[in-house]
Design an enzyme around this catalytic site. Structure first.
Site, mmCIF file in Angstrom:
data_model
loop_
_atom_site.group_PDB
_atom_site.id
_atom_site.type_symbol
_atom_site.label_atom_id
_atom_site.label_comp_id
_atom_site.label_asym_id
_atom_site.label_seq_id
_atom_site.Cartn_x
_atom_site.Cartn_y
_atom_site.Cartn_z
ATOM 1 N N ARG A 15 87.489 14.789 45.318
ATOM 2 C CA ARG A 15 86.889 15.327 46.550
ATOM 3 C C ARG A 15 87.904 16.179 47.319
ATOM 4 O O ARG A 15 87.814 17.397 47.344
ATOM 5 C CB ARG A 15 86.352 14.157 47.394
ATOM 6 C CG ARG A 15 85.429 14.556 48.528
ATOM 7 C CD ARG A 15 86.113 15.146 49.727
ATOM 8 N NE ARG A 15 87.077 14.268 50.370
ATOM 9 C CZ ARG A 15 87.891 14.675 51.349
ATOM 10 N NH1 ARG A 15 87.855 15.925 51.781
ATOM 11 N NH2 ARG A 15 88.779 13.847 51.873
ATOM 12 N N HIS A 209 98.752 14.289 53.690
ATOM 13 C CA HIS A 209 98.967 15.520 52.932
ATOM 14 C C HIS A 209 100.483 15.764 52.911
ATOM 15 O O HIS A 209 101.214 15.269 53.771
ATOM 16 C CB HIS A 209 98.181 16.667 53.565
ATOM 17 C CG HIS A 209 96.703 16.554 53.289
ATOM 18 N ND1 HIS A 209 96.085 17.276 52.302
ATOM 19 C CD2 HIS A 209 95.756 15.755 53.826
ATOM 20 C CE1 HIS A 209 94.794 16.944 52.263
ATOM 21 N NE2 HIS A 209 94.564 16.023 53.183
ATOM 22 N N CYS A 240 92.551 21.162 52.847
ATOM 23 C CA CYS A 240 91.259 21.265 53.536
ATOM 24 C C CYS A 240 90.971 22.733 53.802
ATOM 25 O O CYS A 240 91.825 23.453 54.316
ATOM 26 C CB CYS A 240 91.307 20.482 54.845
ATOM 27 S SG CYS A 240 89.793 20.669 55.807
HETATM 28 P P1 HMG Z 1 76.142 23.109 60.941
HETATM 29 O O1 HMG Z 1 75.948 24.540 60.526
HETATM 30 O O2 HMG Z 1 76.578 22.846 62.344
HETATM 31 O O3 HMG Z 1 74.831 22.231 60.625
HETATM 32 O O4 HMG Z 1 77.165 22.434 59.942
HETATM 33 P P2 HMG Z 1 73.359 22.354 61.030
HETATM 34 O O5 HMG Z 1 72.864 20.966 61.177
HETATM 35 O O6 HMG Z 1 73.176 23.326 62.162
HETATM 36 O O7 HMG Z 1 72.696 22.992 59.712
HETATM 37 C C1 HMG Z 1 73.002 24.299 59.268
HETATM 38 C C2 HMG Z 1 72.590 24.441 57.806
HETATM 39 O O8 HMG Z 1 73.355 23.532 56.997
HETATM 40 C C3 HMG Z 1 71.123 24.084 57.537
HETATM 41 O O9 HMG Z 1 70.714 24.854 56.407
HETATM 42 C C4 HMG Z 1 71.220 22.650 57.101
HETATM 43 O O10 HMG Z 1 70.135 22.245 56.327
HETATM 44 C C5 HMG Z 1 72.495 22.635 56.307
HETATM 45 P P3 HMG Z 1 69.929 26.256 56.561
HETATM 46 O O11 HMG Z 1 68.705 25.884 57.339
HETATM 47 O O12 HMG Z 1 70.856 27.179 57.327
HETATM 48 O O13 HMG Z 1 69.698 26.677 55.142
HETATM 49 N N1 HMG Z 1 73.145 21.310 56.288
HETATM 50 C C6 HMG Z 1 73.482 20.654 55.171
HETATM 51 N N2 HMG Z 1 73.376 20.956 53.877
HETATM 52 C C7 HMG Z 1 73.838 20.050 52.985
HETATM 53 N N3 HMG Z 1 74.396 18.880 53.345
HETATM 54 C C8 HMG Z 1 74.543 18.550 54.628
HETATM 55 C C9 HMG Z 1 74.057 19.457 55.608
HETATM 56 N N4 HMG Z 1 74.052 19.440 56.941
HETATM 57 C C10 HMG Z 1 73.480 20.561 57.347
HETATM 58 N N5 HMG Z 1 75.118 17.395 54.961
HETATM 59 C C11 HMG Z 1 78.146 20.594 58.767
HETATM 60 C C12 HMG Z 1 77.576 21.091 60.085
HETATM 61 C C13 HMG Z 1 78.914 19.321 59.039
HETATM 62 C C14 HMG Z 1 77.038 20.380 57.796
HETATM 63 C C15 HMG Z 1 79.102 21.691 58.233
HETATM 64 O O14 HMG Z 1 80.024 21.995 59.245
HETATM 65 C C16 HMG Z 1 79.830 21.282 56.995
HETATM 66 O O15 HMG Z 1 79.246 21.064 55.944
HETATM 67 N N6 HMG Z 1 81.163 21.188 57.068
HETATM 68 C C17 HMG Z 1 81.954 20.812 55.909
HETATM 69 C C18 HMG Z 1 83.218 20.225 56.355
HETATM 70 C C19 HMG Z 1 83.999 19.722 55.175
HETATM 71 O O16 HMG Z 1 83.484 19.326 54.152
HETATM 72 N N7 HMG Z 1 85.341 19.750 55.362
HETATM 73 C C20 HMG Z 1 86.225 19.221 54.389
HETATM 74 C C21 HMG Z 1 86.171 17.728 54.323
HETATM 75 S S1 HMG Z 1 87.033 16.931 55.661
HETATM 76 C C22 HMG Z 1 88.646 16.827 55.110
HETATM 77 O O17 HMG Z 1 88.988 17.381 54.099
HETATM 78 C C23 HMG Z 1 89.586 15.960 55.896
HETATM 79 C C24 HMG Z 1 89.873 14.621 55.237
HETATM 80 O O18 HMG Z 1 90.375 14.781 53.930
HETATM 81 C C25 HMG Z 1 90.891 13.851 56.077
HETATM 82 C C26 HMG Z 1 92.074 14.752 56.426
HETATM 83 O O19 HMG Z 1 92.855 15.122 55.544
HETATM 84 O O20 HMG Z 1 92.144 15.090 57.606
HETATM 85 C C27 HMG Z 1 88.611 13.759 55.165
HETATM 86 MG MG MG Z 2 92.440 15.253 53.499
#
Ligand code: HMG
Ligand code: MG
Length: 302
Positions: A15, A209, A240
């Protein structure tokens, strides 16, 4: 100084590691990596994220990857779910654990999940409730627990605040994450102390990280506090997409080598682990980003 006698490693490579790769990685390769990690003795693997494919295209195959894994008894498979839409998709693939991801920095919360910290908690609340009602364990990540690419240094009080908010909505375990790898041991200790105000030592993990080469030091400092669960990444993959310049998690191989040397049990076969990291690195056409792996592969080559 007393160290824990056992450590649980969660490999987040499939992931956190792969989410940042630009070129598509086929689901079959991700599945093979998960299989190799479980064969090496990992008991928890963070497989994928149910996030927007527009935001993180590499995780668009989340359901296919989950469906393709031959599950091994005793292994926990976790997935990221930022909102109910993600949870509803995730639950169909029967994860053992879901991860909601908050941040100790407002700016990072906005960049990463497009909402404020407070809004994120309101999005996570029904996710945590639904997961617990389905007997799925709920973990929470606290990103930018020591530093943020947009806000700079983060005060431990911010970590305590987010930990409290996560606790209030029923999150069972938290990961203190140094998203951009800027932390050093004393800063990490302070972030851990802040987390310990709201969670017990058995319900906190470290997620470091390794951007500045501090992750092993930060792991050692946390071990000295009794923290015994760590997220690490096979071959040191990752970063990220919303934390520019941040490199991968500390390599699982390096942490396992250190723990073995300290006589701390992990249940992981280092040789098989190195093969798993080599497998994914060969696919990505690069060398494993792990000093232990490099040294042991050189030794094997003879
Ligand atoms: P948004 O644009 O604010 O969401 O995104 P929304 O609710 O307004 O929806 C917009 C569109 O996204 C819609 O589709 C939804 O259906 C779709 P459209 O009508 O435009 O076609 N949507 C989704 N589709 C699939 N799965 C979902 C989903 N939710 C809405 N769950 C959202 C908000 C959170 C979805 C967006 O910002 C996002 O996906 N962000 C991804 C963030 C991410 O994955 N970051 C990396 C992981 S975190 C990380 O790496 C840190 C960690 O490792 C710890 C560390 O190191 O710090 C964990
Ligand atoms: Mg991370």
């Amino acid at each position: 100084m007393k160290y824990p006698s056992k450590v649980k490693i969660v490999d987040v490579g499939p992931r956190d590691g792969l989410q940042n790769e630009k070129a598509p990685v086929p689901a079959s390769v991700k599945i093979e990596l998960v299989h190799r990690l479980q064969d090496a003795g990992l008991t928890e693997i963070e497989v994928t994220s149910f996030v927007s494919p527009k935001w993180v295209p590499q995780m668009a195959d989340a359901a296919d990857v989950m469906a393709g894994i031959t599950r091994k008894p005793g292994v926990r498979y976790s997935v990221l779910t930022p909102n109910m839409k993600g949870f509803e998709a995730a639950v169909l693939s029967k994860p053992d654990e879901i991860v909601v991801f908050a941040a100790a920095s407002e700016a990072f919360s906005q960049r990463n999940i497009n909402c404020s910290i407070e809004e994120s908690i309101e999005r996570f609340r029904p996710v945590a409730e639904a997961a617990r009602a389905s007997n799925i364990h709920v973990r929470g990540a606290i990103s930018c627990a020591v530093g943020c690419p947009y806000e700079g240094e983060i005060a431990p009080e911010r970590v305590a605040m987010v930990a409290r908010l996560l606790k209030e909505i029923g999150v069972q375990h938290i990961g203190v994450a140094d998203t951009i790898g800027v932390g050093t041991p004393v800063k990490v200790e302070r972030a851990m102390e802040a987390a310990l105000q709201h969670y017990g030592v058995d319900d906190i993990s470290g997620h470091f990280h390794d951007t500045y080469g501090q992750a092993l030091g930060n792991t050692l400092a946390s071990l000295q506090m009794g923290i015994w669960q760590y997220d690490t990444s096979s071959a040191g993959l990752g970063g990220c997409p919303y934390a520019k310049g941040a490199t991968g998690n500390v390599a699982t191989e390096d942490v396992v080598y250190m723990l073995q040397g300290m006589g701390i049990e992990t249940g992981i076969d280092l040789d098989k682990l190195i093969d798993a990291g080599k497998f994914i690195s060969d696919f990505l056409e690069r060398k494993p980003n792990s000093r232990a792996s490099t040294a042991l592969l050189n030794k094997r080559a003879g």
